[in-house]
Motif scaffolding. Structure first.
Motif, PDB file in Angstrom:
ATOM      1  N   LYS A 125      11.304   0.711   6.751  1.00  0.00           N
ATOM      2  CA  LYS A 125      10.643   1.694   7.606  1.00  0.00           C
ATOM      3  C   LYS A 125       9.562   2.467   6.829  1.00  0.00           C
ATOM      4  O   LYS A 125       9.759   2.830   5.667  1.00  0.00           O
ATOM      5  N   ASN A 126       8.433   2.678   7.480  1.00  0.00           N
ATOM      6  CA  ASN A 126       7.294   3.445   6.937  1.00  0.00           C
ATOM      7  C   ASN A 126       6.554   2.745   5.793  1.00  0.00           C
ATOM      8  O   ASN A 126       5.747   3.380   5.116  1.00  0.00           O
ATOM      9  N   GLU A 162       0.852  -1.196   0.000  1.00  0.00           N
ATOM     10  CA  GLU A 162       0.000   0.000   0.000  1.00  0.00           C
ATOM     11  C   GLU A 162       0.883   1.241   0.000  1.00  0.00           C
ATOM     12  O   GLU A 162       0.602   2.218  -0.673  1.00  0.00           O
ATOM     13  N   THR A 163       1.955   1.169   0.777  1.00  0.00           N
ATOM     14  CA  THR A 163       2.966   2.235   0.796  1.00  0.00           C
ATOM     15  C   THR A 163       4.327   1.574   0.716  1.00  0.00           C
ATOM     16  O   THR A 163       4.635   0.683   1.511  1.00  0.00           O
ATOM     17  N   THR A 168      -2.831  -6.432   7.470  1.00  0.00           N
ATOM     18  CA  THR A 168      -2.234  -5.184   6.992  1.00  0.00           C
ATOM     19  C   THR A 168      -1.291  -4.645   8.063  1.00  0.00           C
ATOM     20  O   THR A 168      -1.713  -4.347   9.177  1.00  0.00           O
ATOM     21  N   VAL A 169      -0.012  -4.557   7.713  1.00  0.00           N
ATOM     22  CA  VAL A 169       1.024  -4.145   8.671  1.00  0.00           C
ATOM     23  C   VAL A 169       1.651  -2.825   8.236  1.00  0.00           C
ATOM     24  O   VAL A 169       2.006  -2.650   7.071  1.00  0.00           O
TER      25      VAL A 169
END
Length: 205
Positions: free
Chosen positions: A141-142, A80-81, A173-174
């Motif tokens: 990260k992120n 997702e990101t 979802t993490v």
């Protein structure tokens, strides 16, 4: 007299040997039954895994615009990101800070992120769902990733005895907020504790 004693002794020995043989013969079917049971159990597990994987593959086919990746650990995931800048991922000895949400394959929320936050996890040093343990180590990260976990790397045949049922595959979802070496994390905690003690002493003066 001696002849009679010898005959009686022989009879006793025959009974003992016969008894031993019967006991030995009686054990064999148990061993065979045990082997058959284990074989059938393994076959059932293979069918269950195959069925769950088919359900997950059907879900992925219904979302052709999403780019899914297959893990060697037996699950699938999509971003997702995505963090294209950093290269580091959590490893054993790090402390990971993350949030996550659990849904069934229909997309119905089982546990929301709000219910489960915050998560502080010592990588490979704490008990945690197998899928998350392996998934976290893929993340930068992120990043925010949707994982598709078959039940055998989620909560298995027993579920969580609450909202997750037996043999239930999950969408997890993490969001990995941060991670750092455990030594750094411990030092930060010690510094915070020292500041807290100092602050308390100042307040009491």
């Amino acid at each position: 007299m001696k002849t009679t004693q010898i005959i009686i002794l022989n009879c006793i020995l025959c009974l003992v040997f016969a008894s031993c043989k019967q006991h030995q013969d009686a054990r064999r079917p148990v061993s065979r039954a045990s082997g058959v049971f284990m074989k059938k159990s393994a076959q059932r597990n293979k069918k269950l895994v195959a069925t769950e994987e088919d359900l997950i593959k059907d879900l992925m086919k219904k979302n052709p615009k999403i780019n899914y990746f297959a893990s060697t650990k037996g699950f699938w995931y999509s971003y997702e990101t995505r963090n294209e800048v950093d290269s580091l991922t959590p490893k054993k000895g790090d402390v990971a800070f993350f949030n996550y949400e659990l849904k069934d394959l229909k997309g119905t929320i089982i546990y929301s992120e709000v219910e489960l936050r915050p998560q502080v996890y010592r990588v490979d040093k704490q008990e945690i769902m197998t899928g998350i343990r392996e998934g976290i180590k893929l993340m930068r990260k992120n990043e925010k990733i949707n994982f598709l976990f078959p039940s055998h790397i989620a909560y298995g045949y027993h579920g969580d005895n609450k909202k997750i049922g037996p043999n239930q595959p999950l969408i997890c979802t993490v969001t990995l907020n941060n991670f750092k070496p455990e030594a750094v994390y411990k030092k930060e905690l010690e510094e915070k504790l020292a500041l807290s003690v100092t602050s308390t002493k100042d307040t009491l003066k």
